[in-house]
Design a protein around this motif. Sequence first.
Motif, mmCIF file in Angstrom:
data_model
loop_
_atom_site.group_PDB
_atom_site.id
_atom_site.type_symbol
_atom_site.label_atom_id
_atom_site.label_comp_id
_atom_site.label_asym_id
_atom_site.label_seq_id
_atom_site.Cartn_x
_atom_site.Cartn_y
_atom_site.Cartn_z
ATOM 1 N N SER A 168 0.840 -1.199 0.000
ATOM 2 C CA SER A 168 0.000 0.000 0.000
ATOM 3 C C SER A 168 0.878 1.253 0.000
ATOM 4 O O SER A 168 2.031 1.220 0.463
ATOM 5 N N PRO A 169 0.363 2.369 -0.510
ATOM 6 C CA PRO A 169 1.127 3.632 -0.431
ATOM 7 C C PRO A 169 1.501 3.996 1.005
ATOM 8 O O PRO A 169 2.575 4.545 1.248
ATOM 9 N N GLU A 170 0.629 3.675 1.968
ATOM 10 C CA GLU A 170 0.918 3.972 3.365
ATOM 11 C C GLU A 170 2.111 3.163 3.849
ATOM 12 O O GLU A 170 2.991 3.685 4.549
ATOM 13 N N TYR A 171 2.165 1.879 3.475
ATOM 14 C CA TYR A 171 3.311 1.054 3.865
ATOM 15 C C TYR A 171 4.590 1.608 3.245
ATOM 16 O O TYR A 171 5.635 1.706 3.917
ATOM 17 N N ILE A 172 4.527 1.972 1.969
ATOM 18 C CA ILE A 172 5.709 2.496 1.277
ATOM 19 C C ILE A 172 6.161 3.805 1.911
ATOM 20 O O ILE A 172 7.370 4.065 2.053
ATOM 21 N N ARG A 173 5.212 4.651 2.327
ATOM 22 C CA ARG A 173 5.567 5.917 2.967
ATOM 23 C C ARG A 173 6.325 5.664 4.273
ATOM 24 O O ARG A 173 7.290 6.371 4.592
ATOM 25 N N ARG A 174 5.905 4.637 5.009
ATOM 26 C CA ARG A 174 6.503 4.367 6.317
ATOM 27 C C ARG A 174 7.813 3.604 6.214
ATOM 28 O O ARG A 174 8.750 3.854 6.974
ATOM 29 N N PHE A 175 7.894 2.661 5.289
ATOM 30 C CA PHE A 175 9.048 1.751 5.279
ATOM 31 C C PHE A 175 9.863 1.779 3.986
ATOM 32 O O PHE A 175 10.909 1.139 3.912
ATOM 33 N N GLY A 176 9.367 2.478 2.983
ATOM 34 C CA GLY A 176 10.089 2.525 1.718
ATOM 35 C C GLY A 176 9.801 1.316 0.839
ATOM 36 O O GLY A 176 9.058 0.402 1.217
ATOM 37 N N LEU A 177 10.419 1.310 -0.339
ATOM 38 C CA LEU A 177 10.227 0.217 -1.294
ATOM 39 C C LEU A 177 11.279 -0.868 -1.093
ATOM 40 O O LEU A 177 12.471 -0.553 -0.947
ATOM 41 N N PRO A 178 10.907 -2.139 -1.087
ATOM 42 C CA PRO A 178 11.926 -3.194 -1.081
ATOM 43 C C PRO A 178 12.646 -3.206 -2.420
ATOM 44 O O PRO A 178 12.025 -3.052 -3.482
ATOM 45 N N SER A 179 13.947 -3.384 -2.392
ATOM 46 C CA SER A 179 14.731 -3.405 -3.628
ATOM 47 C C SER A 179 15.091 -4.822 -4.062
ATOM 48 O O SER A 179 15.507 -5.040 -5.207
ATOM 49 N N HIS A 180 14.941 -5.788 -3.143
ATOM 50 C CA HIS A 180 15.268 -7.182 -3.448
ATOM 51 C C HIS A 180 14.362 -8.088 -2.611
ATOM 52 O O HIS A 180 14.029 -7.750 -1.466
ATOM 53 N N PRO A 181 13.924 -9.227 -3.174
ATOM 54 C CA PRO A 181 13.032 -10.119 -2.424
ATOM 55 C C PRO A 181 13.556 -10.518 -1.047
ATOM 56 O O PRO A 181 12.777 -10.675 -0.099
ATOM 57 N N LYS A 182 14.878 -10.691 -0.914
ATOM 58 C CA LYS A 182 15.443 -11.125 0.363
ATOM 59 C C LYS A 182 15.197 -10.114 1.484
ATOM 60 O O LYS A 182 15.243 -10.465 2.666
ATOM 61 N N GLU A 183 14.943 -8.857 1.128
ATOM 62 C CA GLU A 183 14.672 -7.840 2.143
ATOM 63 C C GLU A 183 13.360 -8.118 2.881
ATOM 64 O O GLU A 183 13.141 -7.591 3.975
ATOM 65 N N LEU A 184 12.509 -8.965 2.304
ATOM 66 C CA LEU A 184 11.247 -9.311 2.968
ATOM 67 C C LEU A 184 11.476 -10.225 4.166
ATOM 68 O O LEU A 184 10.569 -10.441 4.971
ATOM 69 N N GLU A 185 12.690 -10.768 4.284
ATOM 70 C CA GLU A 185 13.011 -11.645 5.409
ATOM 71 C C GLU A 185 13.608 -10.892 6.600
ATOM 72 O O GLU A 185 13.606 -11.424 7.710
ATOM 73 N N ASP A 186 14.112 -9.651 6.363
ATOM 74 C CA ASP A 186 14.747 -8.962 7.482
ATOM 75 C C ASP A 186 14.460 -7.463 7.551
ATOM 76 O O ASP A 186 14.278 -6.920 8.639
#
Length: 311
Positions: A168-186
């Motif tokens: 969501s835009p709200e999530y992106i505003r708070r945490f930014g965009l993930p640049s690589h799938p592995k970032e979803l783990e940490d």
Amino acid sequence: MDQLSAMRVFVRVVETGNFTRAAATLNIPKTTATNMVQALESHLSTKLLNRTTRRVIVTTDGALYYERAIQILSEIQELDGSMSNSQTTPSGRVRVEMAGAFADLVVIPSLCDFYTRYPNIRLDIGVGDRLVDYIAENVDCALRGGTPKDQSLIARKVGELRMKTYASPEYIRRFGLPSHPKELEDKHMSVGYLNATAGRTMPFDFRRGEEVIEVAPRYVVSVNDARSYLTAATTGMGVAQAAHFMARDPVARGELVEVLADWECESLPLYIVYPQTRHLSNKVRVFVDWLAKLVQNLKIEENREQIRKAG
């Protein structure tokens, strides 16, 4: 004694595990079901079931009789269908289970077409992603995402769903965009999807060229319903992988944004499953064929949308 009726009652008792559930699915009193099985045992001069206060146990003779009985009953049902008008005008009740999102967004909006074709069929649609006892609940078939693992079910693949990754835009505003799938783990959070059959939260799959990655994403909430899953994503609870048809409207409303777009997601196969012991009657067969066509049309529509965007 009506032996065929008694056979049907006996088969249902074996499949449901007790007389109470069997009688309920057949819409007859429990005492009637008990008396019919007792009459069948007397006719055969053998014990088919051992009864306890909590359950019934099939005897060795009962197990042999059950296997032959279901074959005979299936052949009779098929013969009746081929010799009656039901072959061209199928009728009766069809009990089907499917995910709520697919029911809401794909099946129910198209039901007028189905009833125009088959006005004598009554559909009972159970909505949700849950474990189903097909026999005890008298479910004819279910539409399920992912390759079925239950060997007791017959599975027919009817298509695949294109999956994408969203936030969501709200999530992106708070945490930014993930640049690589592995970032979803940490570094990032995701919405977990709890698969009832697998008994675990499902991983995310990504592919870019020859590189394939399976991610076990961090989450603060997991759900076992597709609609709730998408709602959690639109409210900013984390990154989600969802079928394109589900996310299309939230994306158009600005509630979701595609992320990690340079990574492809594995398509989700769709199967229609039903028990091996249940004969696929004509009324169920026409519904399954109609549902398969609906999935194919969804895929065609998605392909056309991709072509329009590319052009």
